[in-house]
Design a protein around this motif. Structure first.
Motif, PDB file in Angstrom:
ATOM      1  N   MET A   1       0.853  -1.188   0.000  1.00  0.00           N
ATOM      2  CA  MET A   1       0.000   0.000   0.000  1.00  0.00           C
ATOM      3  C   MET A   1       0.887   1.236   0.000  1.00  0.00           C
ATOM      4  O   MET A   1       1.885   1.304   0.723  1.00  0.00           O
ATOM      5  CB  MET A   1      -0.911  -0.008   1.230  1.00  0.00           C
ATOM      6  CG  MET A   1      -1.750   1.243   1.417  1.00  0.00           C
ATOM      7  SD  MET A   1      -2.915   1.077   2.796  1.00  0.00           S
ATOM      8  CE  MET A   1      -1.817   0.594   4.128  1.00  0.00           C
ATOM      9  N   GLU A   2       0.521   2.215  -0.848  1.00  0.00           N
ATOM     10  CA  GLU A   2       1.212   3.500  -0.896  1.00  0.00           C
ATOM     11  C   GLU A   2       0.220   4.604  -0.551  1.00  0.00           C
ATOM     12  O   GLU A   2      -0.828   4.711  -1.191  1.00  0.00           O
ATOM     13  CB  GLU A   2       1.832   3.739  -2.275  1.00  0.00           C
ATOM     14  CG  GLU A   2       2.983   2.805  -2.590  1.00  0.00           C
ATOM     15  CD  GLU A   2       3.669   3.119  -3.902  1.00  0.00           C
ATOM     16  OE1 GLU A   2       4.853   2.790  -4.038  1.00  0.00           O
ATOM     17  OE2 GLU A   2       3.000   3.698  -4.790  1.00  0.00           O
ATOM     18  N   ILE A   3       0.570   5.410   0.445  1.00  0.00           N
ATOM     19  CA  ILE A   3      -0.294   6.492   0.911  1.00  0.00           C
ATOM     20  C   ILE A   3       0.440   7.809   0.710  1.00  0.00           C
ATOM     21  O   ILE A   3       1.514   8.017   1.276  1.00  0.00           O
ATOM     22  CB  ILE A   3      -0.669   6.317   2.393  1.00  0.00           C
ATOM     23  CG1 ILE A   3      -1.259   4.931   2.664  1.00  0.00           C
ATOM     24  CG2 ILE A   3      -1.645   7.405   2.828  1.00  0.00           C
ATOM     25  CD1 ILE A   3      -1.467   4.643   4.133  1.00  0.00           C
ATOM     26  N   TYR A   4      -0.140   8.690  -0.107  1.00  0.00           N
ATOM     27  CA  TYR A   4       0.421  10.022  -0.318  1.00  0.00           C
ATOM     28  C   TYR A   4      -0.346  11.019   0.557  1.00  0.00           C
ATOM     29  O   TYR A   4      -1.584  11.042   0.537  1.00  0.00           O
ATOM     30  CB  TYR A   4       0.320  10.441  -1.779  1.00  0.00           C
ATOM     31  CG  TYR A   4       1.342   9.787  -2.676  1.00  0.00           C
ATOM     32  CD1 TYR A   4       2.422  10.506  -3.181  1.00  0.00           C
ATOM     33  CD2 TYR A   4       1.235   8.449  -3.027  1.00  0.00           C
ATOM     34  CE1 TYR A   4       3.362   9.923  -4.002  1.00  0.00           C
ATOM     35  CE2 TYR A   4       2.173   7.840  -3.853  1.00  0.00           C
ATOM     36  CZ  TYR A   4       3.233   8.574  -4.336  1.00  0.00           C
ATOM     37  OH  TYR A   4       4.166   7.987  -5.147  1.00  0.00           O
ATOM     38  N   ILE A   5       0.388  11.837   1.303  1.00  0.00           N
ATOM     39  CA  ILE A   5      -0.209  12.836   2.194  1.00  0.00           C
ATOM     40  C   ILE A   5       0.269  14.207   1.743  1.00  0.00           C
ATOM     41  O   ILE A   5       1.474  14.492   1.773  1.00  0.00           O
ATOM     42  CB  ILE A   5       0.178  12.582   3.661  1.00  0.00           C
ATOM     43  CG1 ILE A   5      -0.222  11.165   4.077  1.00  0.00           C
ATOM     44  CG2 ILE A   5      -0.477  13.613   4.572  1.00  0.00           C
ATOM     45  CD1 ILE A   5       0.416  10.703   5.365  1.00  0.00           C
TER      46      ILE A   5
ATOM     47  N   MET B   1       4.956   0.765   9.121  1.00  0.00           N
ATOM     48  CA  MET B   1       4.879   1.883   8.190  1.00  0.00           C
ATOM     49  C   MET B   1       6.235   2.550   8.017  1.00  0.00           C
ATOM     50  O   MET B   1       6.977   2.729   8.985  1.00  0.00           O
ATOM     51  CB  MET B   1       3.868   2.932   8.670  1.00  0.00           C
ATOM     52  CG  MET B   1       2.424   2.566   8.438  1.00  0.00           C
ATOM     53  SD  MET B   1       1.333   3.948   8.881  1.00  0.00           S
ATOM     54  CE  MET B   1      -0.215   3.397   8.200  1.00  0.00           C
ATOM     55  N   LYS B   2       6.546   2.923   6.781  1.00  0.00           N
ATOM     56  CA  LYS B   2       7.760   3.674   6.467  1.00  0.00           C
ATOM     57  C   LYS B   2       7.360   4.959   5.755  1.00  0.00           C
ATOM     58  O   LYS B   2       6.589   4.928   4.798  1.00  0.00           O
ATOM     59  CB  LYS B   2       8.695   2.840   5.588  1.00  0.00           C
ATOM     60  CG  LYS B   2       9.173   1.555   6.242  1.00  0.00           C
ATOM     61  CD  LYS B   2      10.083   0.766   5.320  1.00  0.00           C
ATOM     62  CE  LYS B   2      10.560  -0.519   5.985  1.00  0.00           C
ATOM     63  NZ  LYS B   2      11.446  -1.310   5.092  1.00  0.00           N
ATOM     64  N   VAL B   3       7.896   6.077   6.220  1.00  0.00           N
ATOM     65  CA  VAL B   3       7.510   7.373   5.675  1.00  0.00           C
ATOM     66  C   VAL B   3       8.725   8.082   5.111  1.00  0.00           C
ATOM     67  O   VAL B   3       9.839   7.962   5.645  1.00  0.00           O
ATOM     68  CB  VAL B   3       6.823   8.248   6.762  1.00  0.00           C
ATOM     69  CG1 VAL B   3       7.754   8.500   7.927  1.00  0.00           C
ATOM     70  CG2 VAL B   3       6.317   9.554   6.171  1.00  0.00           C
ATOM     71  N   GLU B   4       8.525   8.800   4.015  1.00  0.00           N
ATOM     72  CA  GLU B   4       9.561   9.647   3.432  1.00  0.00           C
ATOM     73  C   GLU B   4       8.910  10.898   2.868  1.00  0.00           C
ATOM     74  O   GLU B   4       7.771  10.864   2.402  1.00  0.00           O
ATOM     75  CB  GLU B   4      10.328   8.902   2.338  1.00  0.00           C
ATOM     76  CG  GLU B   4       9.476   8.511   1.134  1.00  0.00           C
ATOM     77  CD  GLU B   4      10.304   7.916   0.019  1.00  0.00           C
ATOM     78  OE1 GLU B   4      11.197   8.628  -0.488  1.00  0.00           O
ATOM     79  OE2 GLU B   4      10.046   6.756  -0.351  1.00  0.00           O
ATOM     80  N   GLU B   5       9.643  12.004   2.913  1.00  0.00           N
ATOM     81  CA  GLU B   5       9.152  13.258   2.333  1.00  0.00           C
ATOM     82  C   GLU B   5       9.648  13.363   0.908  1.00  0.00           C
ATOM     83  O   GLU B   5      10.838  13.179   0.627  1.00  0.00           O
ATOM     84  CB  GLU B   5       9.612  14.458   3.149  1.00  0.00           C
ATOM     85  CG  GLU B   5       9.061  15.778   2.614  1.00  0.00           C
ATOM     86  CD  GLU B   5       9.367  16.961   3.508  1.00  0.00           C
ATOM     87  OE1 GLU B   5       8.932  18.082   3.178  1.00  0.00           O
ATOM     88  OE2 GLU B   5      10.036  16.761   4.546  1.00  0.00           O
ATOM     89  N   LEU B   6       8.732  13.652  -0.018  1.00  0.00           N
ATOM     90  CA  LEU B   6       9.080  13.745  -1.428  1.00  0.00           C
ATOM     91  C   LEU B   6       9.681  15.114  -1.750  1.00  0.00           C
ATOM     92  O   LEU B   6       9.324  16.132  -1.138  1.00  0.00           O
ATOM     93  CB  LEU B   6       7.846  13.505  -2.288  1.00  0.00           C
ATOM     94  CG  LEU B   6       7.166  12.139  -2.080  1.00  0.00           C
ATOM     95  CD1 LEU B   6       5.974  11.998  -3.024  1.00  0.00           C
ATOM     96  CD2 LEU B   6       8.136  10.991  -2.287  1.00  0.00           C
ATOM     97  N   ILE B   7      10.574  15.119  -2.710  1.00  0.00           N
ATOM     98  CA  ILE B   7      11.242  16.355  -3.109  1.00  0.00           C
ATOM     99  C   ILE B   7      10.239  17.278  -3.799  1.00  0.00           C
ATOM    100  O   ILE B   7       9.452  16.831  -4.643  1.00  0.00           O
ATOM    101  CB  ILE B   7      12.409  16.044  -4.061  1.00  0.00           C
ATOM    102  CG1 ILE B   7      13.424  15.139  -3.373  1.00  0.00           C
ATOM    103  CG2 ILE B   7      13.077  17.320  -4.549  1.00  0.00           C
ATOM    104  CD1 ILE B   7      14.538  14.665  -4.277  1.00  0.00           C
TER     105      ILE B   7
END
Length: 279
Positions: A221-225, A246-252
């Motif tokens: 599952m991919e969750i975009y916030i 859950m693993k979270v990363e901030e997109l550029i």
């Protein structure tokens, strides 16, 4: 010549009185599910990663959610080839717009552009159900849902795909508060005012339950916030806020909107990944 004058019955063509049908179907349903939920100052757009056809799993990682701009994320579901091609063309249009106007297109304008593109192909449509989520010009979260020929509307939440019949009633109850009554003296329910932690829990519960019931949903599952400019991230990045696994990363940041004049930066987009059942 006499040898071939009367061919044996085994080689003779029997007369065929029934019509012969020739059909080519250019479409296929590749399963999976997507959803989006709008908050007061954020939007959550999610999708699973399984791509299948019938009882065959083609791949366990196929993206269904795409970042378009710093303010907009698009989720596609249906025929995977059409979805990938449509996202490519939408990104191309957005790039042309930014080169011409020196600013990214707003969320409401993107929704209108997608409607025009889908309706323009109505006689040979993209077999794709789209959900657009992001931040409006006033900083509020918004979700736009589309059918394959361009009919669209703004909503507080929407699900699409193989598990829509399971997820949408759940969202109607939890987001729109259908079949719920506030306690006496309590404030009335207002859709779209749930905190981010509650929305994330609803998204995880939706896909977890869908995976248990649908063979076309699963694997990951991919969750975009997408968060409005200047919003605190403590309810996402704070200790103990994310569920286990859950693993979270901030997109550029994308485009020219990454540099903001007031020093607060632009909208921020985070990607949260979590594994689902693989059977």
């Amino acid at each position: 010549m006499a040898l071939y004058h009367n061919p044996p019955m085994a080689y003779a063509q029997e007369p065929n009185t029934a019509p012969i049908e020739h059909r080519f179907n250019p479409y296929s349903d590749n399963g999976g599910s997507i959803l989006a939920i709008a908050g007061k100052d954020f939007s959550v757009i999610a999708g699973d990663t399984r791509q299948s056809e019938g009882y065959n799993i083609q791949t366990r990682y196929a993206r269904k959610v795409w970042q378009l701009t710093d303010k907009a994320v698009l989720a596609t579901n249906g025929f995977s080839a059409d979805g990938n091609n449509f996202v490519k063309r939408v990104k191309q249009r957005l790039e042309w717009y930014e080169h011409a106007h020196h600013k990214p297109m707003g969320l409401k304008s993107i929704a209108r552009m997608i409607q025009t593109m889908l309706y323009g192909k109505r006689f040979f449509p993209y077999y794709v159900y789209n959900i657009l989520g992001g931040i409006e010009e006033d900083g509020s979260g918004a979700v736009y849902s589309f059918d394959p020929v361009g009919s669209y509307e703004r909503e507080a939440c929407r699900a699409a795909g193989a598990a829509q019949s399971l997820i949408q009633p759940f969202l109607d109850n939890q987001i729109y508060f259908k079949n719920q009554q506030p306690e006496s003296g309590a404030e009335p329910f207002i859709p779209g005012n749930l905190p981010l932690s509650t929305v994330l829990s609803l998204v995880v519960d939706s896909f977890t339950s869908a995976t248990e019931r649908h063979i076309e949903v699963g694997d990951g599952m991919e969750i975009y916030i997408v968060m409005k400019k200047g919003r605190s991230t403590d309810d996402l990045l704070g200790e103990g806020k994310l569920q286990k696994g859950m693993k979270v990363e901030e997109l550029i940041p994308l485009g020219e909107s990454s540099d903001d004049e007031d020093g607060q930066g632009g909208e921020r987009t985070f990607l949260v990944r979590q594994a689902l059942k693989r059977d």
